[in-house]
Write an enzyme that holds these catalytic residues in place. Structure first.
Site, short mmCIF file in Angstrom:
data_model
loop_
_atom_site.label_atom_id
_atom_site.label_comp_id
_atom_site.label_asym_id
_atom_site.label_seq_id
_atom_site.Cartn_x
_atom_site.Cartn_y
_atom_site.Cartn_z
N HIS A 1 66.80 102.86 48.42
CA HIS A 1 65.78 101.85 48.15
C HIS A 1 66.24 100.43 48.45
CE1 HIS A 1 67.79 101.83 44.09
NE2 HIS A 1 67.53 100.54 44.17
N ASP B 1 68.16 109.25 46.89
CA ASP B 1 68.22 107.79 46.97
C ASP B 1 69.57 107.32 47.52
OD1 ASP B 1 66.96 105.30 46.77
OD2 ASP B 1 67.95 104.87 44.88
N SER C 1 72.38 97.71 42.85
CA SER C 1 72.12 99.00 43.48
C SER C 1 72.95 99.21 44.73
CB SER C 1 70.64 99.12 43.85
OG SER C 1 69.98 99.98 43.00
#
Length: 355
Positions: A92, A127, A204
């Protein structure tokens, strides 16, 4: 195959889980170097592996391998996977709001130098994504080959809110956490590590390391304070990262077992409205034509109660059980259809994901 411990849905809803992804602005943050990280800790003396005195050594070992990734819509973090220029991150981080991967991103290294990165592939199921820069001789991180112990130290390095090379520390709070599907994560979030080391937007894809300097995973998500949580973050384990990255580097896609149904949890209201015979299980809303489930005779309205010897109480249970399988495997699935229970023999398909 390791066992899974289901994260209780009553304790956290999918809506409460926040991806620790791109910040709202791609504006550059302050430049930092390996010699001057910003450090905070959530525990005075993390158990199992050196405690806070070990953190500076871990930072010295890992920080050169952590990068900041800038896209058109924000920024995140990444970790150098191989010295030839391949970098792993969360999918993402390198996707737009429609979950389409960017072609190119900007990468800033720990020494302040920058390079353009090409997105080689993403896997939305786990992911995980891989990018490549045209540089060699990079300081690749060492990835752990086994799960850490609960209570062992974690050191998180990334770029929260654009603050490059920020370091936080804590412990491994739990293993094998599973999150239900959501709009942002339709495949659910399966087999994550939990840590109390602070994770924030922009972390992230950054490194989460142990006391020896091995990367045990990538920062994935956190529960925001608005949910009532205090220091609850989630990490994609290194075993998942390396498995997916190797497939993306080899072929640009990742193989996952596919069933071909749209399931939903059975709420008391749903059970009452449709006079369902059970309140536990995964209700099949629809079956894709020609899918493995369709070929095995599964129908909309069936309730999946057992999958390959695993009891199924909800959709997350089903996703966990499915993730354990490989494409082409044959499994028995027990479904409740009306008042009757029957076993279907299903040969799983291949959900190949890529850019």
């Amino acid at each position: 195959m390791t066992s899974f411990r289901i994260y209780p849905a009553a304790a956290v809803t999918a809506a409460a889980l926040a991806l620790a992804g791109c910040t709202g602005s791609p504006a550059p943050g302050p430049t930092s170097t390996a010699a001057s990280p910003s450090v905070s800790a959530s525990a005075a003396t993390p158990a199992g592996g050196g405690g806070l005195p070990a953190v500076p050594g871990v930072v010295k070992e890992v920080e050169p391998s952590v990068v900041t990734i800038r896209t058109e819509i924000g920024l995140g973090s990444g970790v150098i996977y191989h010295s030839d220029g391949s970098i792993v991150t969360d999918a993402h981080v390198i996707e737009n709001e429609q979950k389409q991967p960017f072609k190119n991103v900007q990468v800033q290294f720990a020494d302040g130098s920058q390079a353009q990165g090409t997105v080689l592939g993403v896997d939305d199921v786990t992911d995980v994504g891989v990018i490549k820069v045209d540089r060699t001789g990079l300081p690749a991180a060492k990835f752990a080959t086994s799960d850490p112990e609960v209570g062992s130290m974690t050191v998180v390095i990334g770029s929260p809110l654009g603050l490059e090379e920020t370091v936080t520390a804590g412990i491994v709070s739990s293993l094998h956490r599973n999150m239900p599907p959501s709009k942002e994560s339709p495949h659910g979030a399966i087999d994550l590590l939990q840590t109390d080391a602070p994770i924030s937007p922009g972390n992230s894809g950054g490194a989460v390391a142990d006391s020896t300097g091995q990367v045990i995973g990538l920062s994935e998500a956190y529960l925001p304070p608005s949910s009532g949580a205090v220091a609850i973050g989630f990490v994609t384990p290194s075993s998942t990262v390396t498995n997916v990255a190797d497939q993306l580097l080899a072929s640009g896609s990742v193989k996952h077992a596919a069933l071909g149904v749209v399931p939903t949890d059975i709420t008391p209201q749903l059970a009452q409205r449709f006079s369902l015979p059970a309140t536990a299980g995964a209700l099949v809303v629809s079956v894709s034509q020609g899918s493995p489930a369709d070929q095995a005779g599964m129908k909309a309205g069936d309730i999946i109660t057992k999958f390959a010897q695993n009891q199924i109480g909800n959709v997350t249970d089903l996703l966990v059980a499915l993730r354990k399988q490989d494409p082409g495997q044959q499994v028995d699935i027990v479904v409740q259809r009306g008042s009757a229970s029957q076993t279907l023999h299903v040969t799983l398909g291949n959900l190949a994901t890529g850019p």
